[in-house]
Motif scaffolding. Structure first.
Motif, PDB file in Angstrom:
ATOM      1  N   LYS A  72       1.011  -1.073   0.370  1.00 59.24           N
ATOM      2  CA  LYS A  72       0.301   0.157  -0.378  1.00 59.24           C
ATOM      3  C   LYS A  72       0.486   1.478  -0.163  1.00 59.24           C
ATOM      4  O   LYS A  72       0.617   1.928  -0.698  1.00 59.24           O
ATOM      5  CB  LYS A  72      -0.980   0.075   0.763  1.00 59.24           C
ATOM      6  CG  LYS A  72      -2.106  -0.769   1.153  1.00 59.24           C
ATOM      7  CD  LYS A  72      -2.781  -1.474   2.422  1.00 59.24           C
ATOM      8  CE  LYS A  72      -3.404  -2.402   2.428  1.00 59.24           C
ATOM      9  NZ  LYS A  72      -4.696  -2.953   4.039  1.00 59.24           N
ATOM     10  N   ILE A  73       1.893   1.360   0.400  1.00 56.65           N
ATOM     11  CA  ILE A  73       2.712   1.966   0.586  1.00 56.65           C
ATOM     12  C   ILE A  73       3.350   2.212  -0.615  1.00 56.65           C
ATOM     13  O   ILE A  73       3.328   4.113  -1.361  1.00 56.65           O
ATOM     14  CB  ILE A  73       3.956   2.407   1.724  1.00 56.65           C
ATOM     15  CG1 ILE A  73       3.466   2.480   3.365  1.00 56.65           C
ATOM     16  CG2 ILE A  73       5.482   3.369   1.617  1.00 56.65           C
ATOM     17  CD1 ILE A  73       3.882   1.133   3.682  1.00 56.65           C
ATOM     18  N   LEU A  74       3.569   1.215  -0.602  1.00 58.77           N
ATOM     19  CA  LEU A  74       4.579   1.125  -2.476  1.00 58.77           C
ATOM     20  C   LEU A  74       3.950   1.845  -4.016  1.00 58.77           C
ATOM     21  O   LEU A  74       3.860   2.818  -4.185  1.00 58.77           O
ATOM     22  CB  LEU A  74       4.801  -0.156  -3.055  1.00 58.77           C
ATOM     23  CG  LEU A  74       6.321  -0.627  -1.836  1.00 58.77           C
ATOM     24  CD1 LEU A  74       6.933  -1.281  -2.802  1.00 58.77           C
ATOM     25  CD2 LEU A  74       7.842   0.889  -2.168  1.00 58.77           C
ATOM     26  N   LYS A  75       2.088   1.471  -3.744  1.00 64.11           N
ATOM     27  CA  LYS A  75       1.213   2.143  -4.634  1.00 64.11           C
ATOM     28  C   LYS A  75       1.138   3.709  -3.967  1.00 64.11           C
ATOM     29  O   LYS A  75       0.838   4.494  -5.038  1.00 64.11           O
ATOM     30  CB  LYS A  75      -0.050   1.249  -4.312  1.00 64.11           C
ATOM     31  CG  LYS A  75       0.012   0.022  -4.504  1.00 64.11           C
ATOM     32  CD  LYS A  75      -1.294  -0.788  -5.234  1.00 64.11           C
ATOM     33  CE  LYS A  75      -1.292  -2.000  -5.015  1.00 64.11           C
ATOM     34  NZ  LYS A  75      -2.355  -2.718  -4.783  1.00 64.11           N
ATOM     35  N   LYS A  76       0.765   3.796  -3.242  1.00 66.85           N
ATOM     36  CA  LYS A  76       0.550   5.301  -2.986  1.00 66.85           C
ATOM     37  C   LYS A  76       1.802   6.470  -3.417  1.00 66.85           C
ATOM     38  O   LYS A  76       1.864   7.740  -4.002  1.00 66.85           O
ATOM     39  CB  LYS A  76       0.661   5.721  -1.614  1.00 66.85           C
ATOM     40  CG  LYS A  76       0.633   6.563  -1.162  1.00 66.85           C
ATOM     41  CD  LYS A  76      -1.159   7.097  -0.332  1.00 66.85           C
ATOM     42  CE  LYS A  76      -1.824   8.435  -0.265  1.00 66.85           C
ATOM     43  NZ  LYS A  76      -2.857   8.391   0.656  1.00 66.85           N
ATOM     44  N   LYS A  82       6.536  10.384  -5.378  1.00 68.67           N
ATOM     45  CA  LYS A  82       6.927   9.780  -4.266  1.00 68.67           C
ATOM     46  C   LYS A  82       8.018   8.509  -4.065  1.00 68.67           C
ATOM     47  O   LYS A  82       7.897   7.893  -3.958  1.00 68.67           O
ATOM     48  CB  LYS A  82       6.462  10.599  -2.437  1.00 68.67           C
ATOM     49  CG  LYS A  82       6.102  11.704  -2.895  1.00 68.67           C
ATOM     50  CD  LYS A  82       5.039  12.350  -1.627  1.00 68.67           C
ATOM     51  CE  LYS A  82       4.079  13.687  -1.874  1.00 68.67           C
ATOM     52  NZ  LYS A  82       3.219  13.771  -1.052  1.00 68.67           N
ATOM     53  N   THR A  83       8.858   9.196  -3.017  1.00 63.04           N
ATOM     54  CA  THR A  83       9.685   7.765  -2.570  1.00 63.04           C
ATOM     55  C   THR A  83       9.175   6.725  -1.754  1.00 63.04           C
ATOM     56  O   THR A  83       8.301   7.467  -0.365  1.00 63.04           O
ATOM     57  CB  THR A  83      11.054   8.123  -1.603  1.00 63.04           C
ATOM     58  OG1 THR A  83      11.271   8.533  -0.795  1.00 63.04           O
ATOM     59  CG2 THR A  83      11.969   8.947  -2.886  1.00 63.04           C
ATOM     60  N   TYR A  90       5.578  10.715   5.730  1.00 67.04           N
ATOM     61  CA  TYR A  90       4.710  11.506   6.700  1.00 67.04           C
ATOM     62  C   TYR A  90       3.190  11.118   7.295  1.00 67.04           C
ATOM     63  O   TYR A  90       2.633  11.639   8.288  1.00 67.04           O
ATOM     64  CB  TYR A  90       3.992  11.971   5.775  1.00 67.04           C
ATOM     65  CG  TYR A  90       2.833  12.943   4.937  1.00 67.04           C
ATOM     66  CD1 TYR A  90       3.252  14.449   5.449  1.00 67.04           C
ATOM     67  CD2 TYR A  90       2.284  12.535   4.669  1.00 67.04           C
ATOM     68  CE1 TYR A  90       2.520  15.119   5.258  1.00 67.04           C
ATOM     69  CE2 TYR A  90       0.879  13.624   5.105  1.00 67.04           C
ATOM     70  CZ  TYR A  90       0.824  14.185   5.296  1.00 67.04           C
ATOM     71  OH  TYR A  90      -0.094  15.408   5.052  1.00 67.04           O
ATOM     72  N   TRP A  91       3.317  10.176   7.067  1.00 70.25           N
ATOM     73  CA  TRP A  91       1.980   9.159   7.070  1.00 70.25           C
ATOM     74  C   TRP A  91       1.931   8.917   8.963  1.00 70.25           C
ATOM     75  O   TRP A  91       1.249   9.003   9.689  1.00 70.25           O
ATOM     76  CB  TRP A  91       1.714   8.369   6.481  1.00 70.25           C
ATOM     77  CG  TRP A  91       0.646   9.050   5.456  1.00 70.25           C
ATOM     78  CD1 TRP A  91       0.718   9.375   4.224  1.00 70.25           C
ATOM     79  CD2 TRP A  91      -0.555   9.835   5.464  1.00 70.25           C
ATOM     80  NE1 TRP A  91       0.557   9.720   2.830  1.00 70.25           N
ATOM     81  CE2 TRP A  91      -0.779  10.381   3.930  1.00 70.25           C
ATOM     82  CE3 TRP A  91      -1.484  10.085   5.718  1.00 70.25           C
ATOM     83  CZ2 TRP A  91      -1.787  10.663   3.663  1.00 70.25           C
ATOM     84  CZ3 TRP A  91      -2.384  11.470   6.118  1.00 70.25           C
ATOM     85  CH2 TRP A  91      -2.344  11.478   4.524  1.00 70.25           C
ATOM     86  N   TYR A  92       3.509   8.013   9.316  1.00 68.28           N
ATOM     87  CA  TYR A  92       4.040   8.104  10.493  1.00 68.28           C
ATOM     88  C   TYR A  92       3.306   9.132  12.046  1.00 68.28           C
ATOM     89  O   TYR A  92       2.918   9.230  12.375  1.00 68.28           O
ATOM     90  CB  TYR A  92       5.421   7.690  10.646  1.00 68.28           C
ATOM     91  CG  TYR A  92       5.851   7.071  12.108  1.00 68.28           C
ATOM     92  CD1 TYR A  92       5.208   6.583  12.669  1.00 68.28           C
ATOM     93  CD2 TYR A  92       6.198   8.577  12.431  1.00 68.28           C
ATOM     94  CE1 TYR A  92       5.548   6.678  14.124  1.00 68.28           C
ATOM     95  CE2 TYR A  92       7.344   8.183  13.963  1.00 68.28           C
ATOM     96  CZ  TYR A  92       6.512   7.543  14.737  1.00 68.28           C
ATOM     97  OH  TYR A  92       6.875   7.574  15.811  1.00 68.28           O
ATOM     98  N   GLU A 186      12.641  -5.278  -7.922  1.00 71.99           N
ATOM     99  CA  GLU A 186      13.817  -5.110  -7.890  1.00 71.99           C
ATOM    100  C   GLU A 186      13.763  -3.923  -8.476  1.00 71.99           C
ATOM    101  O   GLU A 186      14.996  -2.929  -8.128  1.00 71.99           O
ATOM    102  CB  GLU A 186      14.194  -6.083  -9.594  1.00 71.99           C
ATOM    103  CG  GLU A 186      14.578  -7.741  -9.094  1.00 71.99           C
ATOM    104  CD  GLU A 186      15.105  -7.968 -10.730  1.00 71.99           C
ATOM    105  OE1 GLU A 186      14.701  -7.545 -11.649  1.00 71.99           O
ATOM    106  OE2 GLU A 186      15.609  -9.067 -10.813  1.00 71.99           O
ATOM    107  N   LYS A 187      12.579  -2.807  -7.950  1.00 70.30           N
ATOM    108  CA  LYS A 187      12.550  -1.544  -7.948  1.00 70.30           C
ATOM    109  C   LYS A 187      12.496  -1.435  -6.535  1.00 70.30           C
ATOM    110  O   LYS A 187      13.238  -0.483  -6.616  1.00 70.30           O
ATOM    111  CB  LYS A 187      11.000  -0.947  -8.887  1.00 70.30           C
ATOM    112  CG  LYS A 187      10.649   0.257  -8.500  1.00 70.30           C
ATOM    113  CD  LYS A 187       9.437  -0.288  -9.617  1.00 70.30           C
ATOM    114  CE  LYS A 187       9.269   2.018 -10.341  1.00 70.30           C
ATOM    115  NZ  LYS A 187       7.565   1.504 -10.691  1.00 70.30           N
ATOM    116  N   PHE A 188      11.520  -1.504  -5.391  1.00 74.71           N
ATOM    117  CA  PHE A 188      11.703  -0.944  -4.256  1.00 74.71           C
ATOM    118  C   PHE A 188      12.664  -2.092  -3.176  1.00 74.71           C
ATOM    119  O   PHE A 188      12.290  -1.615  -2.208  1.00 74.71           O
ATOM    120  CB  PHE A 188      10.628  -0.708  -4.169  1.00 74.71           C
ATOM    121  CG  PHE A 188       9.436   0.392  -4.826  1.00 74.71           C
ATOM    122  CD1 PHE A 188      10.318   1.686  -4.446  1.00 74.71           C
ATOM    123  CD2 PHE A 188       8.977   0.223  -5.122  1.00 74.71           C
ATOM    124  CE1 PHE A 188       9.221   2.473  -5.095  1.00 74.71           C
ATOM    125  CE2 PHE A 188       8.035   1.031  -6.528  1.00 74.71           C
ATOM    126  CZ  PHE A 188       8.445   2.394  -6.213  1.00 74.71           C
TER     127      PHE A 188
END
Length: 457
Positions: A72-76, A82-83, A90-92, A186-188
């Motif tokens: 969910k973090i990666l999709k956002k 953003k990274t 930010y959300w923490y 391999e992306k993140f």
């Protein structure tokens, strides 16, 4: 003290592993959006348990993790350009602000998943070497059928689980029931013995438990929605890697529902804590949650929150006296009744009844009643500190009163003097009009022999 253990489905006497030391772990947030009322229910519930254990003299180490690597973090991150680190950071911060606003204490340890990758890789290597896990095309899976007790926590027989299991496109599982310990990405991803990838969600909590609390802990808590598969998988991987029991007491809180449906982001029926706090204060939200037993579902409605608002207002507006720290509340009947209620699997509704009785006794000027009320209410996390008004809010209140009376007041002192003159002249209509107008602006007037004071409510 007795607690309901989800693993045995029994209310059991709580006996810590090591004397009065308690190791307690709660599954924390996945930080990609605003926290909602469901989160408030979970973290207020375990905040109360944390406070109560300390109140009863236990030496508690409370660990609540932060999941900062997740689909969910990666999709956002991709959606917003953003990274993942920027999104989770930010959300923490938003989550922390919401918890502070709800008067939820910070845990003793708050580890981030991305800071515990070494421990995760170590556990996965242990599981592979013992034959409980296997690598497949850069992914690593846990062999569920190698763990005979799988399904015990969720009370789901293995054949029942098998009937609903599927292998998704792109997965290379030996068995549909097997779950991911490590995912190729391999992306993140991060470097590992199996190539670039990232951890599965379940292994995060096992790793953070082992690193910060040890191989066997006293209490593991969270929402009922985590029982399967998250907590079931935690048990399997932790006990197979560590060769010992993982958790002695599993505790789970019930859902918050709206129109009988669980509140969740996926259903789009959630209320954020921030939005809720615009309408109700933190004490009201806490009171609403604690009126119900923590294991039962809670049905949200404005009527229920309004009722809670009235209840908590009654308690916090009890006739106050100076807190007497020398007063031994443990000798009172109220203390014994409160402890009896809380020792009975955190029966907070009974504990609140004790607080209401103390409210009545404080209003009758019974010695020690307000001190006892204040101290016991604090155990449940209620904040007796009156809110402060900003200059803008105070100016608006004075403007409102001026409109009602056709007079102009520059500050509260001049308004209080005007009201005193009205009372001296027995002009009760004007005096009451001032009191009512201020009450509409959340300002309470208190008359005593020494004079009139005001405070925000």
């Amino acid at each position: 003290m007795r607690l309901h253990n989800s693993y045995t489905n029994q209310v059991e006497e709580f006996v810590p592993i090591d004397g009065n030391k308690v190791k307690m772990y709660v599954c924390g947030p996945t930080v990609y959006d605003y926290a909602h009322l469901g989160h408030a229910r979970c973290y207020i519930t375990w905040d109360v348990l944390y406070r109560y254990l300390k109140f009863r003299g236990y030496d508690v180490t409370y660990c609540r993790n932060v999941t900062d690597v997740d689909d969910k973090i990666l999709k956002k991150a991709e959606k917003e350009g953003k990274t993942p680190e920027e999104v989770s950071r930010y959300w923490y911060k938003q989550f922390s602000n919401s918890m502070q606003a709800l008067n939820v204490l910070k845990p003793d340890i708050e580890p981030f998943a991305t800071k515990t990758l070494g421990e995760m890789i170590s556990i996965i290597k242990d599981l592979i070497s013992k034959g409980y896990a296997y690598e497949a095309n850069g992914d690593v899976y846990f062999r569920v059928k190698k763990f005979p007790k799988y399904g015990y926590l969720s009370k789901q027989p293995i054949d029942q689980l098998e009937s609903g299991a599927r292998i998704e496109v792109g997965e290379h599982k030996e068995d549909p029931l097997d779950f991911a310990l490590w995912k190729r990405d391999e992306k993140f991803g991060y470097n590992s013995p199996w190539g670039v990838g990232r951890p599965g969600w379940h292994i995060e909590c096992s790793a953070m438990n082992r690193k910060y609390l040890g191989k066997t802990i006293d209490i593991h808590a969270g929402g009922a929605d985590l029982i399967f598969p998250h907590h079931e998988n935690e048990i399997a991987q932790s006990e197979c890697a560590n060769g010992c029991k993982f958790v002695n007491y599993w505790l789970h809180n019930g859902f918050v529902t709206i129109n009988k449906e669980k509140m969740s982001k996926s259903l789009g029926n959630f209320l954020t804590i921030d939005d809720l706090l615009k309408k109700y204060d933190a004490n009201t939200i806490r009171f609403f949650i604690l009126t119900n037993h923590y294991r039962m579902p809670v049905e949200f409605s404005d009527e229920a929150l309004s009722s809670a608002q009235a209840g908590v207002k009654r308690m916090l507006n009890a006739k106050a006296t100076k807190i007497d720290d020398s007063y031994d509340i443990s000798k009172t009947d109220a203390y014994k009744q409160f402890v009896e209620a809380m020792d009975d699997d955190l029966n907070t509704s009974k504990a609140l009844a004790v607080l209401f009785d103390l409210t009545n006794r404080a209003n009758k000027d019974e010695a020690g009643a307000y001190t006892t009320l204040y101290k016991l209410a604090s155990v449940l996390g209620f904040n007796f500190k009156k809110s402060e008004l900003s200059k803008e809010e105070l100016d608006k209140a004075l403007e409102h009163v001026s409109e009602q009376l056709g007079e102009t007041f520059s500050d509260m002192d001049s308004l209080i003097k005007y009201r005193k003159q009205a009372r001296d002249e027995k002009n009760w209509a004007v005096a009451d009009k001032i009191r009512i107008a201020l009450d509409e602006c959340s300002i309470v007037l208190k008359d005593s022999k020494e004079g009139t004071t005001w405070e925000a409510k």
